[in-house]
Design a protein around this motif. Structure first.
Motif, mmCIF file in Angstrom:
data_model
loop_
_atom_site.group_PDB
_atom_site.id
_atom_site.type_symbol
_atom_site.label_atom_id
_atom_site.label_comp_id
_atom_site.label_asym_id
_atom_site.label_seq_id
_atom_site.Cartn_x
_atom_site.Cartn_y
_atom_site.Cartn_z
ATOM 1 N N ARG A 1 0.835 -1.206 0.000
ATOM 2 C CA ARG A 1 0.000 0.000 0.000
ATOM 3 C C ARG A 1 0.867 1.252 0.000
ATOM 4 O O ARG A 1 0.572 2.238 -0.694
ATOM 5 N N ASP A 2 1.962 1.221 0.745
ATOM 6 C CA ASP A 2 2.893 2.356 0.748
ATOM 7 C C ASP A 2 3.522 2.546 -0.627
ATOM 8 O O ASP A 2 3.718 3.678 -1.090
ATOM 9 N N LEU A 3 3.846 1.437 -1.277
ATOM 10 C CA LEU A 3 4.443 1.503 -2.610
ATOM 11 C C LEU A 3 3.464 2.122 -3.607
ATOM 12 O O LEU A 3 3.831 3.016 -4.385
ATOM 13 N N VAL A 4 2.231 1.668 -3.581
ATOM 14 C CA VAL A 4 1.219 2.187 -4.495
ATOM 15 C C VAL A 4 0.992 3.670 -4.246
ATOM 16 O O VAL A 4 0.867 4.470 -5.183
ATOM 17 N N SER A 5 0.958 4.050 -2.979
ATOM 18 C CA SER A 5 0.767 5.461 -2.639
ATOM 19 C C SER A 5 1.916 6.305 -3.171
ATOM 20 O O SER A 5 1.700 7.418 -3.682
ATOM 21 N N ALA A 6 3.138 5.782 -3.067
ATOM 22 C CA ALA A 6 4.303 6.534 -3.536
ATOM 23 C C ALA A 6 4.305 6.689 -5.053
ATOM 24 O O ALA A 6 4.685 7.744 -5.583
ATOM 25 N N LEU A 7 3.875 5.647 -5.753
ATOM 26 C CA LEU A 7 3.843 5.712 -7.215
ATOM 27 C C LEU A 7 2.654 6.523 -7.717
ATOM 28 O O LEU A 7 2.720 7.149 -8.781
ATOM 29 N N GLY A 8 1.571 6.507 -6.947
ATOM 30 C CA GLY A 8 0.315 7.084 -7.396
ATOM 31 C C GLY A 8 -0.566 5.967 -7.921
ATOM 32 O O GLY A 8 -0.171 5.279 -8.874
ATOM 33 N N PRO A 9 -1.720 5.720 -7.322
ATOM 34 C CA PRO A 9 -2.550 4.567 -7.684
ATOM 35 C C PRO A 9 -2.980 4.538 -9.143
ATOM 36 O O PRO A 9 -3.268 3.469 -9.676
ATOM 37 N N ASP A 10 -3.036 5.699 -9.793
ATOM 38 C CA ASP A 10 -3.420 5.711 -11.207
ATOM 39 C C ASP A 10 -2.234 5.424 -12.124
ATOM 40 O O ASP A 10 -2.419 5.273 -13.338
ATOM 41 N N ASN A 11 -1.052 5.375 -11.541
ATOM 42 C CA ASN A 11 0.161 5.229 -12.351
ATOM 43 C C ASN A 11 0.679 3.796 -12.435
ATOM 44 O O ASN A 11 1.624 3.533 -13.183
ATOM 45 N N ALA A 12 0.123 2.869 -11.661
ATOM 46 C CA ALA A 12 0.694 1.524 -11.602
ATOM 47 C C ALA A 12 -0.405 0.475 -11.481
ATOM 48 O O ALA A 12 -1.480 0.731 -10.917
#
Length: 390
Positions: free
Chosen positions: A16-27
């Motif tokens: 969840r931290d990884l997705v937040s850092a990338l941006g959920p629409d970006n990955a």
């Protein structure tokens, strides 16, 4: 197949931290993790695809305190090092040029375009990291439900882009496929089998060993032989022994082993085994095992004597390949002979060949008697020194 991905691993805090850092629409999650979750299989590796460039991925994860390793930066892959395990993050791509061995790629922004360059429909499933929504442009969900391994688009074109996909097809067919296999895929693999000769031997060897390590590769290996593919990568192979070996492993509760399975395909000639091991670039330990397995005979064996002389793994190979019971060595550790050359010298024998002869004689009787304890070995030594007959 469901159109929403649901899995316990998706709720991991570090993801969840990884997705937040990338941006959920970006990955999005992609590939094996999505496929295996849908099949109810354990997920070993997690991969993500992203519209961000590698530099952007590194910068955004660094700002979030997530360490990255540029594991395949030239091809757009960055690995995020997480407490729960590494995650490979690859920028969307499209092929600029391919020669069957390597591809030149350019970064892209179109999810479908990225999916179109993948090999099989069941590997081109993407999932939203927050909602679990699955994106499927090429019928991968239907193929997964039908246990059908199918190339994306034109099978011959996919193979021309990467010749190794022929072997990947058969590995995926052995792992996920059902019968009958996809006719177009088989036809393309047969027609383009000769292209495998242009690949590095190491890549061919690695893919072949991965196939042989699956629970039951025998039907697939047999089909490869029928289609003329096996003869290209392993002309020495005879497929008749593999199914019998797999049956022995299952009957005796012994885990699959690709080296042993490779030995089952080869003639009982150590020189041939060594040639194949060298061609496949196998590690030295596996090369030795393959050669030892090739030296087998079909006669009776004392399992523990064999394990003592050859080592447990090599003995297990020979026993299973010959169809013998291996239970006597499964939980057995070969002991050390409780006698040394120094002990023989201390009994008055001059150092030299005679000491070695006596040591070998005592050892042979010790093995024949089932590895008795030190007092019996001392008695055997007395008999050898005194010239007594057993």
């Amino acid at each position: 197949m469901p159109d929403v991905l649901q899995a316990a691993w998706m709720a991991r805090d570090d993801l969840r931290d990884l997705v937040s850092a990338l941006g959920p629409d970006n990955a999005r999650y992609v590939g094996g993790a999505v496929r295996d979750t849908l099949l109810g299989l354990p997920v070993k590796d997690i991969d993500m695809a992203t519209v961000l460039t590698p530099d952007q991925v590194i910068a955004q994860l660094d700002a979030a305190g997530i360490r990255t390793v540029p594991t395949g930066i030239a091809h757009g892959t960055v690995t995020a090092v997480l407490p729960g395990g590494p995650v490979e993050i690859t920028t969307l791509r499209h092929d600029v040029s391919t020669d069957g061995r390597r591809a030149t790629v350019a970064f892209a922004q179109d999810w479908r375009e990225d999916a179109a360059r993948r090999d099989f429909t069941i590997n081109a499933l993407y999932a939203d990291p927050l909602t679990g929504e699955i994106f499927d442009w090429f019928g991968g969900l239907d193929d997964l439900a039908a246990r059908r391994v199918r190339f994306i688009g034109d099978a011959r074109q996919r193979i021309r882009e990467d010749h190794l996909r022929i072997l990947r097809y058969f590995r995926f067919q052995a792992r996920f496929g059902s019968s009958p296999a996809d006719a177009e895929a088989e036809s393309a693999c047969a027609d383009l089998a000769a292209t495998l000769k242009g690949l590095s031997r190491e890549r061919v060897g690695m893919e072949t060993m991965n196939l042989l390590g699956l629970p039951d590769p025998a039907p697939t290996i047999d089909r490869m032989a029928q289609l003329g593919v096996l003869a290209v990568i392993l002309p020495e192979a005879k497929v008749t022994g593999l199914a019998a070996l797999v049956a022995q492993e299952r009957a005796q509760g012994i885990a699959p082993d690709p080296v042993r399975r490779l030995a089952a395909l080869l003639p009982c000639r150590p020189a041939v085994a060594e040639q194949v091991a060298a061609r496949f670039r196998l590690p030295n330990a596996q090369k030795k095992r393959l050669a030892l397995a090739a030296g087998r005979e079909d006669g009776p064996h004392d399992p523990r004597a064999l394990a003592y002389r050859l080592g447990r793994d090599a003995a297990l190979d020979r026993l299973l390949l010959a169809g013998h019971d291996a239970s006597a060595i499964l939980d057995w550790t070969p002991p050390a002979l409780p006698l040394s050359g120094g002990q023989i010298v201390a009994r008055g024998v001059s150092a030299g060949p005679e000491v070695a002869r006596i040591l070998r004689a005592v050892e042979a009787r010790w093995i024949a008697e089932g590895f008795p304890d030190a007092p019996r070995v001392a008695a055997l030594l007395d008999e050898e020194l005194g010239g007594a007959c057993p």
